[in-house]
Design a protein around this motif. Structure first.
Motif, PDB file in Angstrom:
ATOM      1  N   VAL A  72       8.832  21.766  -1.224  1.00 45.69           N
ATOM      2  CA  VAL A  72       7.922  21.568  -0.101  1.00 45.69           C
ATOM      3  C   VAL A  72       7.296  20.180  -0.160  1.00 45.69           C
ATOM      4  CG1 VAL A  72       5.821  22.522  -1.175  1.00 45.69           C
ATOM      5  CG2 VAL A  72       6.135  22.676   1.303  1.00 45.69           C
ATOM      6  N   ARG A  73       7.108  19.656  -1.372  1.00 47.22           N
ATOM      7  CA  ARG A  73       6.599  18.288  -1.496  1.00 47.22           C
ATOM      8  C   ARG A  73       7.644  17.285  -1.011  1.00 47.22           C
ATOM      9  NH1 ARG A  73       1.132  17.953  -1.759  1.00 47.22           N
ATOM     10  NH2 ARG A  73       0.298  19.264  -3.413  1.00 47.22           N
ATOM     11  N   VAL A  74       8.903  17.575  -1.232  1.00 48.05           N
ATOM     12  CA  VAL A  74       9.956  16.711  -0.712  1.00 48.05           C
ATOM     13  C   VAL A  74       9.889  16.674   0.814  1.00 48.05           C
ATOM     14  CG1 VAL A  74      12.456  16.410  -0.481  1.00 48.05           C
ATOM     15  CG2 VAL A  74      11.464  17.010  -2.699  1.00 48.05           C
ATOM     16  N   ASP A  75       9.717  17.851   1.423  1.00 45.98           N
ATOM     17  CA  ASP A  75       9.568  17.898   2.878  1.00 45.98           C
ATOM     18  C   ASP A  75       8.355  17.086   3.333  1.00 45.98           C
ATOM     19  OD1 ASP A  75      11.791  19.367   3.464  1.00 45.98           O
ATOM     20  OD2 ASP A  75      10.744  21.279   3.724  1.00 45.98           O
ATOM     21  N   GLU A  76       7.279  17.194   2.580  1.00 43.76           N
ATOM     22  CA  GLU A  76       6.068  16.460   2.944  1.00 43.76           C
ATOM     23  C   GLU A  76       6.327  14.953   2.935  1.00 43.76           C
ATOM     24  OE1 GLU A  76       1.344  16.161   1.647  1.00 43.76           O
ATOM     25  OE2 GLU A  76       2.830  16.891   0.208  1.00 43.76           O
ATOM     26  N   LEU A  77       7.016  14.465   1.915  1.00 47.03           N
ATOM     27  CA  LEU A  77       7.315  13.033   1.852  1.00 47.03           C
ATOM     28  C   LEU A  77       8.232  12.620   3.001  1.00 47.03           C
ATOM     29  CD1 LEU A  77       7.800  12.306  -1.964  1.00 47.03           C
ATOM     30  CD2 LEU A  77       5.703  12.349  -0.600  1.00 47.03           C
ATOM     31  N   LYS A  78       9.209  13.455   3.322  1.00 45.70           N
ATOM     32  CA  LYS A  78      10.105  13.150   4.447  1.00 45.70           C
ATOM     33  C   LYS A  78       9.330  13.161   5.768  1.00 45.70           C
ATOM     34  CE  LYS A  78      14.363  14.943   2.346  1.00 45.70           C
ATOM     35  NZ  LYS A  78      15.398  16.016   2.413  1.00 45.70           N
ATOM     36  N   TYR A  79       8.406  14.102   5.883  1.00 44.60           N
ATOM     37  CA  TYR A  79       7.575  14.187   7.089  1.00 44.60           C
ATOM     38  C   TYR A  79       6.768  12.901   7.256  1.00 44.60           C
ATOM     39  CZ  TYR A  79       3.786  15.929  10.124  1.00 44.60           C
ATOM     40  OH  TYR A  79       2.872  16.100  11.135  1.00 44.60           O
ATOM     41  N   GLN A  80       6.153  12.441   6.172  1.00 47.57           N
ATOM     42  CA  GLN A  80       5.363  11.221   6.257  1.00 47.57           C
ATOM     43  C   GLN A  80       6.241   9.995   6.472  1.00 47.57           C
ATOM     44  OE1 GLN A  80       2.294  10.891   6.724  1.00 47.57           O
ATOM     45  NE2 GLN A  80       1.712  13.028   6.365  1.00 47.57           N
ATOM     46  N   MET A  81       7.406   9.991   5.871  1.00 44.30           N
ATOM     47  CA  MET A  81       8.298   8.847   6.041  1.00 44.30           C
ATOM     48  C   MET A  81       8.743   8.707   7.488  1.00 44.30           C
ATOM     49  SD  MET A  81       9.338   6.504   4.032  1.00 44.30           S
ATOM     50  CE  MET A  81       9.473   5.133   5.164  1.00 44.30           C
ATOM     51  N   ALA A  82       8.979   9.829   8.151  1.00 45.82           N
ATOM     52  CA  ALA A  82       9.410   9.804   9.551  1.00 45.82           C
ATOM     53  C   ALA A  82       8.339   9.242  10.466  1.00 45.82           C
ATOM     54  CB  ALA A  82       9.795  11.211  10.014  1.00 45.82           C
ATOM     55  N   ARG A  83       7.106   9.242  10.005  1.00 39.67           N
ATOM     56  CA  ARG A  83       5.989   8.758  10.807  1.00 39.67           C
ATOM     57  C   ARG A  83       5.577   7.336  10.422  1.00 39.67           C
ATOM     58  NH1 ARG A  83       2.823  13.163  12.583  1.00 39.67           N
ATOM     59  NH2 ARG A  83       0.861  12.266  11.860  1.00 39.67           N
ATOM     60  N   SER A  84       6.382   6.671   9.608  1.00 38.38           N
ATOM     61  CA  SER A  84       5.964   5.376   9.067  1.00 38.38           C
ATOM     62  C   SER A  84       6.880   4.216   9.415  1.00 38.38           C
ATOM     63  CB  SER A  84       5.871   5.468   7.538  1.00 38.38           C
ATOM     64  OG  SER A  84       4.901   6.404   7.147  1.00 38.38           O
ATOM     65  N   HIS A  85       8.116   4.482   9.804  1.00 37.01           N
ATOM     66  CA  HIS A  85       9.054   3.385  10.018  1.00 37.01           C
ATOM     67  C   HIS A  85       8.595   2.427  11.108  1.00 37.01           C
ATOM     68  CE1 HIS A  85      12.190   4.730   7.295  1.00 37.01           C
ATOM     69  NE2 HIS A  85      12.145   5.940   7.811  1.00 37.01           N
ATOM     70  N   TRP A  86       7.833   2.917  12.092  1.00 37.99           N
ATOM     71  CA  TRP A  86       7.425   2.051  13.191  1.00 37.99           C
ATOM     72  C   TRP A  86       6.135   1.295  12.881  1.00 37.99           C
ATOM     73  CZ3 TRP A  86       3.035   3.739  16.169  1.00 37.99           C
ATOM     74  CH2 TRP A  86       2.616   5.047  15.907  1.00 37.99           C
ATOM     75  N   HIS A  87       5.644   1.420  11.652  1.00 40.48           N
ATOM     76  CA  HIS A  87       4.496   0.634  11.190  1.00 40.48           C
ATOM     77  C   HIS A  87       4.987  -0.526  10.330  1.00 40.48           C
ATOM     78  CE1 HIS A  87       0.769   2.836  12.267  1.00 40.48           C
ATOM     79  NE2 HIS A  87       1.635   3.813  12.469  1.00 40.48           N
ATOM     80  N   PRO A  88       4.169  -1.569  10.189  1.00 46.82           N
ATOM     81  CA  PRO A  88       4.581  -2.686   9.321  1.00 46.82           C
ATOM     82  C   PRO A  88       4.453  -2.373   7.832  1.00 46.82           C
ATOM     83  CG  PRO A  88       2.370  -3.079  10.194  1.00 46.82           C
ATOM     84  CD  PRO A  88       2.893  -1.847  10.883  1.00 46.82           C
ATOM     85  N   THR A  89       3.872  -1.228   7.510  1.00 44.58           N
ATOM     86  CA  THR A  89       3.656  -0.868   6.115  1.00 44.58           C
ATOM     87  C   THR A  89       4.979  -0.727   5.363  1.00 44.58           C
ATOM     88  OG1 THR A  89       1.617   0.320   6.636  1.00 44.58           O
ATOM     89  CG2 THR A  89       2.714   0.909   4.594  1.00 44.58           C
ATOM     90  N   PRO A  90       5.172  -1.430   4.247  1.00 46.78           N
ATOM     91  CA  PRO A  90       6.385  -1.242   3.452  1.00 46.78           C
ATOM     92  C   PRO A  90       6.332   0.088   2.705  1.00 46.78           C
ATOM     93  CG  PRO A  90       4.910  -2.797   2.355  1.00 46.78           C
ATOM     94  CD  PRO A  90       4.277  -2.463   3.684  1.00 46.78           C
ATOM     95  N   GLN A  91       7.303   0.929   2.968  1.00 49.02           N
ATOM     96  CA  GLN A  91       7.302   2.272   2.374  1.00 49.02           C
ATOM     97  C   GLN A  91       8.690   2.869   2.489  1.00 49.02           C
ATOM     98  OE1 GLN A  91       3.934   4.997   3.277  1.00 49.02           O
ATOM     99  NE2 GLN A  91       5.448   6.361   4.146  1.00 49.02           N
ATOM    100  N   TRP A  92       9.169   3.522   1.424  1.00 52.50           N
ATOM    101  CA  TRP A  92      10.442   4.228   1.516  1.00 52.50           C
ATOM    102  C   TRP A  92      10.550   5.296   0.435  1.00 52.50           C
ATOM    103  CZ3 TRP A  92      10.445  -1.194   0.779  1.00 52.50           C
ATOM    104  CH2 TRP A  92      10.715  -1.640  -0.512  1.00 52.50           C
ATOM    105  N   LEU A  93      11.488   6.199   0.661  1.00 51.30           N
ATOM    106  CA  LEU A  93      11.762   7.263  -0.303  1.00 51.30           C
ATOM    107  C   LEU A  93      12.662   6.732  -1.409  1.00 51.30           C
ATOM    108  CD1 LEU A  93      12.492  10.159   2.225  1.00 51.30           C
ATOM    109  CD2 LEU A  93      10.376   9.787   0.959  1.00 51.30           C
ATOM    110  N   ILE A  94      12.408   7.187  -2.644  1.00 48.12           N
ATOM    111  CA  ILE A  94      13.239   6.739  -3.767  1.00 48.12           C
ATOM    112  C   ILE A  94      13.685   7.941  -4.596  1.00 48.12           C
ATOM    113  CG2 ILE A  94      12.281   4.416  -3.908  1.00 48.12           C
ATOM    114  CD1 ILE A  94      10.482   5.319  -6.162  1.00 48.12           C
ATOM    115  N   THR A  95      14.786   7.776  -5.265  1.00 49.84           N
ATOM    116  CA  THR A  95      15.404   8.841  -6.058  1.00 49.84           C
ATOM    117  C   THR A  95      14.738   8.933  -7.433  1.00 49.84           C
ATOM    118  OG1 THR A  95      17.025   7.339  -7.030  1.00 49.84           O
ATOM    119  CG2 THR A  95      17.607   8.395  -4.927  1.00 49.84           C
ATOM    120  N   PRO A  96      14.976  10.048  -8.143  1.00 53.40           N
ATOM    121  CA  PRO A  96      14.451  10.142  -9.516  1.00 53.40           C
ATOM    122  C   PRO A  96      14.919   8.993 -10.408  1.00 53.40           C
ATOM    123  CG  PRO A  96      15.124  12.299  -8.742  1.00 53.40           C
ATOM    124  CD  PRO A  96      15.563  11.326  -7.701  1.00 53.40           C
ATOM    125  N   GLU A  97      16.146   8.541 -10.203  1.00 54.31           N
ATOM    126  CA  GLU A  97      16.657   7.440 -11.020  1.00 54.31           C
ATOM    127  C   GLU A  97      15.839   6.177 -10.802  1.00 54.31           C
ATOM    128  OE1 GLU A  97      19.470  10.593 -10.658  1.00 54.31           O
ATOM    129  OE2 GLU A  97      18.536   9.398  -9.057  1.00 54.31           O
TER     130      GLU A  97
END
Length: 866
Positions: free
Chosen positions: A147-172
């Motif tokens: 559910v936390r993964v979903d939460e991060l994806k939810y927030q990421m979908a709402r951020s691409h149109w902002h200038p804020t640098p942000q992205w999802l990263i893998t465990p590696e």
């Protein structure tokens, strides 16, 4: 953070007046008599500089927020900016803060605040010559459950149109950035490069240096002993050194905010909370690293952890049953001498968090603790700061309630400075209050869409039918009011069960939509803000405030207040009840937002009017659906037919023997009336309607169904499709904007200029192919791998059985048939621009049937949003 909120919420809502003070308490005390004003003839010797008797703005409070406001005002060109600090700069919460800085925030426009803060801090040392101790190793929010993964994806979908640098990263990648982590449970991370931490003391001193450099005066020690408003809207600020006459005052006093507010009879709902963090000695594994560790935030463990020199700094957000509030400061006031003191630490209280941190960062197990800091930080009920002009107190501004003052300071200083200087906010933060539910999950509770909190509810803001409905519905909380979201039936999966996907309310809401489309439904609309405006200059005032023409007696229309730069400040339904007497209806979250704007114009224009806020006096029931007329006709002698009670008309009537006013308005797109009823009579009217409608299949419906019906009919919503970030032309509100009306309404000149230059983006109507997830608003829109826009609100259309949304797109992409993609939960769903609306409103369907399609339908021609 959530546990802190629950405790605060319970505490504040036991005292409803305190909880609602910023919104509702009047300015009671004009002169402060409880504190003596002491003149000091040798004040310049104490302060080391000449005392100023006048100022454009006086900021009270020398923490990082107050000093930032002084810096930005002076830099913006204000010539007489004065900051008063009772003891020394940074005293209070600033000096002991952990200093975290992050681009991230779940609130869309609060991201702008964070962004401006970080960009300012990056350049402040070069500008002022003062070191700020800014570290930017980045930060990672760790997801260790699906559910936390979903939460991060939810927030990421709402951020691409902002200038804020942000992205999802893998465990590696997480392991590469933070090699000291135990990766057993780590599933994903949300990474913000540029995040980090800053030294709060150095930051404040640099801002102070910048403020002085641009001409501001900072006086300390200079405690404020009294605040007296003058007849021309200014203030006399009393201190032991003398009195300053100022145009405006800003309360930026942190945990002293209550005391300053009480000087003028206001009760600001802020609560001091004991916040602890731990600093370790040198950790060999940390010392051996070649680069600084990013800040981590373990969402399940509810803590943050960062590098502090060669050791670690760890800070939790404590659970409800263990956290400590400084209750005595609320009841008895802050001790007069408290400034740079700390509370006694209690490591046992946070051991649950410590153990989770040790599991995630094993080197903590062998680390020696060298310091435990326990100091006061201030929170408000929704965890969001109280920023802006205060309704009911002219030229009194607040910048208080900062649980995260360091990251907010730079952006809020700029935001408030722009508002004070220009007279309007630079962008819309009112929607931040709608995102408080997401903010609530900022640190440890999952930030679901449609988040609800239940501690301390209900307040006294309940409608006359609340007791009848509370056991039948999932209740929502809107501007202090309880309001049904959806209703239970036997066999339903009842209760509050949040999700990022369709959940237990999905089927029942569809049932309610069908009810309104096919039969008749009743909805509690009491939370609407309601104002009565009357007097000699009432029409003149409203013509100045609103871009539409004013309705004639007995008629209703939809009107918009614009800012001087022609952005949409408010949408209001206006009815002229009698000559010169108007009823204004606005959304529940806009009540004080709109009232303050109206009152400001009254004061500045010296209009002869009387304005009453009757929000709590009048209950509202909406009755909608094709059989609504049949039900109401049983209860009144008034002719409820189309000919007898026309669309957008208002009449007084007796319903079941009770006097009320009825407005025929299509708020759901279906034949409907809003009934304005004295609160004491509301239950009786409701019961009479429900009894009368049994043969018609009458039932209740809630706000979720109303939202779906609104969107499929193409109705815009304030705070989503239109707000202080949008102008009415790009929002498709042309029908309601009368540029040719004689009155020079606010924003008229700017709007004419916008029209002449042409638009760069427009509001579009899109449908999409989805599975078990629907748009909520603020999702990113893609085309050919590039971000091209964002949704504003979205839902599932039960009538047409598809997902839909409003979205802002470049004008060249607004043509019907244009294909795009909408990002939701990490996936891009196909979408297409379509002609609005998906479903014609009931008045339009009836009209077209009668006219046998003799005239093509044009959106907006019936007086409804296009």
């Amino acid at each position: 953070m959530s546990r802190i909120f629950y405790a605060i919420d319970n505490h504040l809502r036991r005292n409803v007046d305190a909880y609602r003070s910023i919104a509702y308490l009047p300015l009671r005390t004009i002169n402060c008599t409880s504190r003596k004003h002491v003149e000091n003839g040798d004040s310049h010797m104490v302060l080391g500089k000449r005392w100023k008797d006048t100022a454009e703005t006086v900021i009270i409070g020398g923490g990082c927020v107050g000093v930032s406001i002084a810096y930005h005002l002076a830099k913006a060109g204000q010539k007489d900016v004065v900051l008063l600090e009772k003891s020394e700069l940074t005293a209070g919460s600033t000096w002991h803060a952990a200093g975290l800085t992050t681009y991230y925030h779940p609130g869309i426009n609060l991201k702008k605040v964070h962004y401006h803060s970080i960009k300012l801090y990056e350049s402040l040392e070069a500008e002022t010559g003062q070191a700020v101790g800014f570290h930017q190793p980045g930060s990672i929010r760790i997801a260790s459950t699906p559910v936390r993964v979903d939460e991060l994806k939810y927030q990421m979908a709402r951020s691409h149109w902002h200038p804020t640098p942000q992205w999802l990263i893998t465990p590696e990648k997480i392991k590469e950035l933070f090699p000291l982590l135990n990766m057993d449970k780590v599933l994903m991370g949300l990474y913000n490069p540029g995040d980090g931490h800053i030294d709060p003391y150095s930051l404040t001193m640099a801002l102070a240096a910048g403020a002085r450099m641009y001409g501001a005066q900072i006086y300390n020690p200079a405690p404020v002993s009294g605040l007296t408003p003058t007849s021309d809207g200014k203030w006399d600020v009393q201190t032991p050194h003398g009195t300053i006459r100022t145009n405006s005052i800003v309360n930026a006093t942190g945990f002293w905010a209550r005391e300053v507010g009480q000087l003028i009879g206001l009760e600001h709902p802020t609560i001091p909370v004991h916040h602890q963090y731990v600093v370790t000695a040198t950790v060999p594994e940390v010392k051996a690293l070649k680069t600084e560790l990013p800040v981590i935030r373990d969402l399940e463990g509810s803590y943050y952890l960062r590098q502090e020199r060669d050791g670690l700094l760890f800070g939790p957000y404590e659970r409800e049953e263990k956290m400590v509030l400084q209750d005595s400061w609320v009841t008895d006031g802050v001790p007069p001498g408290f400034g740079k003191e700390l509370f006694e630490s209690d490591l046992d209280r946070i051991m649950d968090h410590v153990e989770m941190a040790m599991e995630m960062v094993p080197v903590l197990k062998n680390a020696d603790i060298i310091n435990i800091v326990s100091g006061p930080i201030t929170y408000t009920p929704d965890l969001l700061p109280m920023v802006g002009p205060h309704q009911g107190a002219r030229n009194y501004w607040t910048a208080i309630g900062f649980g995260y003052g360091v990251i907010h300071a730079g952006g809020i200083g700029k935001f408030l400075s722009d508002w004070i200087v220009t007279g309007e906010p630079p962008y819309d933060l009112s929607a931040a209050f709608d995102t408080a539910r997401e903010s609530y999950g900022f640190n440890n509770v999952v930030g679901y869409p449609k988040e609800e909190r239940f501690a301390g509810r209900p307040t006294h803001r309940t409608s006359g039918v609340y007791e009848l409905l509370k056991g039948k519905a999932s209740m929502g909380f809107h501007a202090g009011w309880e309001q049904p979201h959806w209703f239970y039936k036997p066999g339903d999966d009842a209760g509050y069960k949040p999700s990022f996907r369709r959940t237990n309310w999905f089927g029942p809401v569809g049932r309610e939509c069908n009810l309104v489309m096919e039969k008749v439904g009743v909805v509690d609309l009491t939370p609407f803000g309601k104002f009565m405006v009357k007097g000699k200059d009432s029409q003149k005032l409203l013509d100045r405030l609103f871009a539409n023409t004013m309705p004639k007696v007995g008629l209703t229309n939809i009107s918009h207040m614009l800012t001087p730069t022609a952005r949409v400040y408010a949408e209001v339904t206006i009815t002229q009840l009698a000559p010169g007497e108007f009823l204004l209806i606005t959304g529940s979250g806009s009540e004080l937002h709109d009232l303050r704007w109206i009152e400001k114009e009254v004061e500045e224009g010296a209009y002869d009017v009387d304005i009453s806020n009757v929000t709590e006096d009048i209950g509202v029931l909406g009755v909608a659906g094709p059989k609504a007329r049949d039900v109401l006709q049983k209860l009144t002698q008034e002719d409820m037919s189309d000919a007898g009670f026309k669309f957008l008309h208002c009449k007084p009537l007796q319903l079941a023997g009770i006097d009320l006013r009825a407005i025929r308005i299509s708020y759901t797109g279906e034949l409907g009336w809003e009934l304005y009823i004295p609160q004491k009579d509301m239950a009786a009217v409701y019961q009479a309607i429900m009894e009368a409608g049994q043969d018609e299949g009458i039932d209740n419906f809630g706000t979720y169904a109303m939202s779906s019906l609104r969107l499929e009919k193409g109705f815009r919503g304030w705070g989503a499709e239109m707000n202080c970030d949008t102008n009415p032309l790009e929002a498709g509100l042309d029908y309601f904007i009368k540029l040719n009306k004689p009155a020079d309404f606010i924003g008229k000149a700017a709007l004419q200029e916008i029209k002449a230059k042409g638009l760069k983006r427009k509001l579009s109507y899109i449908t999409m192919d989805t599975d078990a997830v629907d748009p909520e608003g603020n999702e990113t829109i893609w085309l050919n791998g590039k971000v091209v826009g964002n949704t504003t609100s979205g839902t599932y259309s039960y009538t047409t059985q598809q997902s839909l949304a409003f979205a802002y797109l470049p004008v060249e992409l607004c043509s019907v048939g244009q294909k795009v993609e909408v990002e939701m939960l990490g996936r891009k769903y196909p979408a297409m621009v379509v002609q609005e609306p998906l479903v014609l409103t009931e008045p339009t369907r009836t009209r077209l049937q009668k006219k046998a399609k003799s005239k093509p339908y044009t959106p907006g021609m019936d007086g409804e949003p296009a």
